[in-house]
Design a protein around this motif. Structure first.
Motif, PDB file in Angstrom:
ATOM      1  N   VAL A  83       0.528  -1.542   0.016  1.00 16.33           N
ATOM      2  CA  VAL A  83       0.168   0.160  -0.116  1.00 16.33           C
ATOM      3  C   VAL A  83       0.382   1.210  -0.187  1.00 16.33           C
ATOM      4  CG1 VAL A  83      -1.570   1.077   1.661  1.00 16.33           C
ATOM      5  CG2 VAL A  83      -1.764  -1.116   1.347  1.00 16.33           C
ATOM      6  N   LEU A  84       2.118   0.928   0.812  1.00 19.93           N
ATOM      7  CA  LEU A  84       2.810   2.316   0.815  1.00 19.93           C
ATOM      8  C   LEU A  84       3.719   2.259  -0.738  1.00 19.93           C
ATOM      9  CD1 LEU A  84       3.704   2.219   4.397  1.00 19.93           C
ATOM     10  CD2 LEU A  84       2.454   3.586   3.289  1.00 19.93           C
ATOM     11  N   ALA A  85       4.538   1.525  -1.074  1.00 19.38           N
ATOM     12  CA  ALA A  85       4.785   1.494  -1.976  1.00 19.38           C
ATOM     13  C   ALA A  85       4.344   2.760  -3.607  1.00 19.38           C
ATOM     14  CB  ALA A  85       4.947   0.209  -2.926  1.00 19.38           C
ATOM     15  N   PRO A  86       3.049   2.762  -3.578  1.00 26.89           N
ATOM     16  CA  PRO A  86       2.986   3.767  -4.502  1.00 26.89           C
ATOM     17  C   PRO A  86       3.167   5.610  -4.034  1.00 26.89           C
ATOM     18  CG  PRO A  86       1.238   2.286  -4.577  1.00 26.89           C
ATOM     19  CD  PRO A  86       2.062   1.824  -3.289  1.00 26.89           C
ATOM     20  N   VAL A  87       3.064   5.437  -2.731  1.00 25.21           N
ATOM     21  CA  VAL A  87       3.451   7.006  -2.212  1.00 25.21           C
ATOM     22  C   VAL A  87       4.899   6.956  -2.045  1.00 25.21           C
ATOM     23  CG1 VAL A  87       3.262   8.037  -0.244  1.00 25.21           C
ATOM     24  CG2 VAL A  87       1.670   6.627  -0.613  1.00 25.21           C
ATOM     25  N   PHE A  88       5.699   6.633  -1.476  1.00 24.95           N
ATOM     26  CA  PHE A  88       6.870   6.739  -2.055  1.00 24.95           C
ATOM     27  C   PHE A  88       7.583   6.505  -3.720  1.00 24.95           C
ATOM     28  CE2 PHE A  88       6.752   5.463   2.428  1.00 24.95           C
ATOM     29  CZ  PHE A  88       7.800   6.427   3.291  1.00 24.95           C
TER      30      PHE A  88
END
Length: 528
Positions: free
Chosen positions: A110-115
Motif C-alpha cells: 500500500v505504501l509503495a505507490p506513495v514513495f
C-alpha cells in the motif's frame, strides 16, 4: 552542481537544465549525429562529468545501497527463522502464522505507490533515511510484545512496511542514474545479490541468536542496531545524481515529470512492463511461500522420518533446518543471480530478447524441481534439499534481470512509480497473500484428517505444491514479454533522447485563445 545534497529537504535537487554543451568528450551525443539510432554510452570520464561523482564514489554508493537491501531482507526473514517458536509463544495455528507475513507485505504494498510518487519528484536520499529510521524503531519495539497481544505483533510488522517501501521503490533508480548499459546490469546484479543473501542471513541470524540467547525475542533486536548504521551511511555517503542524464543526448532537453495519472496511463500501455511484472508476481508468490513455510515444512518432514522430536507446547523448537535453509538460500541466490545476469549478457549479443527468455527459462525450469522437493520429503530429506537447491537457483536467475528490464523500458522520470506499481502488483497477487493462503489450505486439509504429525506434514506438503503451478504461469508471462521487449525498449530510448514526443503531455494541457488563435498551454500556467 545541480543534484547535490545542499538542496532543501524533500526538494527536487536534480533538474539539470544547464548541462554541458554538445560535443563534450565522453558525453552522449558528443560524436557523430546526436539524433542517430542507439544512444552512445558515455565512458568513465563522461559519467563523472554527468553525475558529478567519481567512479569510486558511485561504487561506494552502490555498496551502501546493497548493505541496506541486505538488511531489509535479513529483517524480513528473521521472523521465518523463528516461526515455530512464535507459534508456540502466541499459541497460534498455520493460518495466523501466515498472517504475520501477509500483514507486512500488505502494508509494504500500500505504501509503495506513495514513495514511488515522492521518489520521482523529491530528494531520494532523505526519503530513504526517514523510512529506514522509522523501520528500525518499530522493529525494535516488536520484540517486547507480550504473549497476550498477538494483534500488536501484526500491527508492528505492518508498520515495518514503511521502511521497506521507502527503500525498495527508490534505490534501483539511483543505480540507474549512476550507470548505463552493461555497467548498470553488473551493478544491479550486485544490488540484487543482497536479496537471497539477506534472506538467508535472516534465517541464520534468527535461529542462531535464539539459540545463543535462549529467547527468540532477541532475534528481532539484531537488525535495528544495523539499521541505525544504515541511516548514518546513507546520510554521509550517498549523493543524488541527476535523473536520466546518463541516458540522454547532451543537446536534448531534460525530462520533466508528468502527472501521476499520466505516468500510470503510460505504464498501463507498456506491455513489456506489465507482462514482466506479472512474471515477477509469480516469483514473489513462490519465494514468499517458501520463505515462510520451508523451514517449518522441513522440520515436520524430519519429525515424520523420525530424525528429530516433535515441537511440543511449552518447549523451544530445536531444529537445524532454518540454518541449513538459510545457507542454501544464500548460496543459491548468489549463484542464481550471477548465472542469470551472465547468461543474459552473453545471449544479448545474438538475441535482443534474451532477458525475458532467461527469466522464462528460470521459472519454467524451477517448477518441476520444487515439486520434486515436496514429493521426496517423506522419503529422503537429502533429496529434498538437493531439489530445493536446484529449484531456488533457477528461481533466483530472475531478480536482477527483471529490474534491468524495468529500467530500460520505462523512462527515468517515472521509474520510481513503475517500481512502486510493480511492487503493488507482485505483492498483491504474490507474497502478500501466498503465505496466508498456503497456511489456510494446510489448516483446511488438517481438519479433514485425524490429528497426527503425519497429517500436519501432508497438509503443508499438498498446499505448497501450488507454488510449482504458479511458477509455470510466471514463465508464460515472461515468454509474452519477449514478444514486445524490442519495441518497448526502443520507444523508451527515443523518448529519453528527445526524438519521441510525450503523448500523455497533452492530457495536462488545455486549449485557450491566445493572440487571435487557439493554443494548447499547460493547465498550471492558467491556474497561476
Amino acid at each position: 552542481m545541480s543534484g547535490s545534497d545542499t538542496a532543501p529537504f524533500l526538494s527536487q535537487a536534480d533538474d539539470t537544465d544547464d548541462g554541458p554543451a554538445p560535443g563534450t568528450p565522453g558525453l552522449p551525443g558528443s560524436m557523430g549525429n546526436p539524433k542517430s539510432g542507439d544512444p552512445e554510452v558515455p565512458d568513465q570520464e563522461g559519467l563523472q562529468r554527468i553525475t558529478g561523482l567519481s567512479s569510486g564514489r558511485s561504487a561506494l554508493i552502490v555498496a551502501v545501497l546493497c548493505y541496506i537491501n541486505l538488511l531489509n531482507y535479513m529483517d524480513r526473514f528473521t521472523v521465518a527463522g523463528v516461526l515455530p517458536d512464535i507459534e508456540q509463544f502466541f499459541d497460534i495455528g498455520d493460518g495466523s502464522s501466515g498472517l504475520i507475513q501477509t500483514v507486512f507485505i500488505s502494508s509494504y504494498m500500500v505504501l509503495a505507490p506513495v514513495f514511488g510518487y515522492l521518489g520521482d519528484r523529491y530528494n531520494r536520499k532523505y526519503l530513504m533515511c526517514g523510512g529506514i529510521a522509522f523501520w528500525s524503531l518499530v522493529t525494535l519495539g516488536s520484540s517486547f510484545i507480550p504473549r497476550e497481544q498477538f494483534w500488536l505483533l501484526l500491527l508492528t510488522r505492518g508498520l515495518v512496511g514503511v521502511g521497506e517501501a521507502s527503500y525498495s521503490t527508490i534505490a534501483p533508480t539511483l543505480i540507474a542514474d549512476l550507470f548505463v548499459a552493461d555497467q548498470r546490469s553488473r551493478m544491479l546484479s550486485v544490488f540484487y545479490f543482497a536479496i537471497p543473501v539477506g534472506s538467508g542471513l535472516g534465517y541464520i541470524a534468527g535461529s542462531k541468536v535464539k539459540d545463543v540467547a535462549g529467547d527468540w525475542h532477541w532475534a528481532l533486536r539484531v537488525t535495528p542496531g544495523l539499521g541505525v548504521l544504515a541511516v548514518v551511511l546513507l546520510f554521509l555517503v550517498v549523493r543524488e545524481p541527476p535523473r536520466g542524464a546518463v541516458e540522454r543526448h547532451s543537446d536534448s532537453p531534460p525530462l520533466n515529470p508528468t502527472s501521476w495519472w499520466a505516468d500510470l496511463r503510460a505504464l498501463a500501455r507498456n506491455p513489456s512492463f506489465i507482462l514482466s511484472s506479472l512474471g515477477f508476481t509469480a516469483v514473489a508468490f513462490v519465494t514468499g511461500s517458501l520463505a515462510l513455510w520451508a523451514p517449518a515444512f522441513l522440520l515436520r518432514s524430519r519429525v515424520v522420518l523420525g530424525e528429530t522430536p516433535p515441537c511440543l507446547p511449552g518447549d523451544s523448537c530445536s531444529s537445524s533446518d532454518s540454518l541449513i535453509f538459510g545457507l542454501i538460500t544464500c548460496l543459491t541466490g548468489v549463484l542464481g543471480v550471477g548465472l542469470g545476469v551472465e547468461i543474459s549478457r552473453r545471449l544479448r549479443r545474438s538475441n535482443p530478447r534474451a532477458d525475458p527468455l532467461v527469466c522464462a527459462a528460470g521459472l519454467l525450469g524451477s517448477a518441476p524441481f520444487l515439486f520434486l522437493s515436496l514429493a521426496c520429503a517423506r522419503g529422503s530429506i537429502v533429496a529434498t534439499y538437493i531439489f530445493i537447491f536446484i529449484g531456488e537457483t533457477l528461481l533466483s536467475m530472475n531478480w536482477a534481470i527483471v529490474a534491468d528490464i524495468l529500467l530500460y523500458v520505462v523512462i527515468p522520470t517515472r521509474r520510481s512509480t513503475a517500481e512502486a506499481f510493480q511492487i503493488v502488483l507482485s505483492h498483491l497477487l504474490g507474497d502478500a497473500g501466498s503465505p496466508y493462503l498456503i497456511g489456510s489450505i494446510s489448516d483446511r486439509l488438517r481438519r479433514d484428517w485425524p490429528p497426527s504429525f503425519l497429517s500436519e506434514f501432508r497438509a503443508l506438503q499438498f498446499s505448497l505444491m501450488l507454488c510449482a503451478f504458479v511458477g509455470a504461469l510466471g514463465g508464460a508471462a515472461f515468454l509474452g514479454t519477449a514478444i514486445f521487449i524490442e519495441s518497448d525498449r526502443r520507444q523508451a530510448q527515443l523518448h529519453v533522447q528527445g526524438l519521441l514526443p510525450e503523448a500523455e503531455s497533452t492530457d495536462d494541457r488545455i486549449v485557450v485563445p491566445q493572440r487571435g488563435r487557439s493554443t494548447r498551454v499547460p493547465v498550471s500556467s492558467v491556474l497561476i
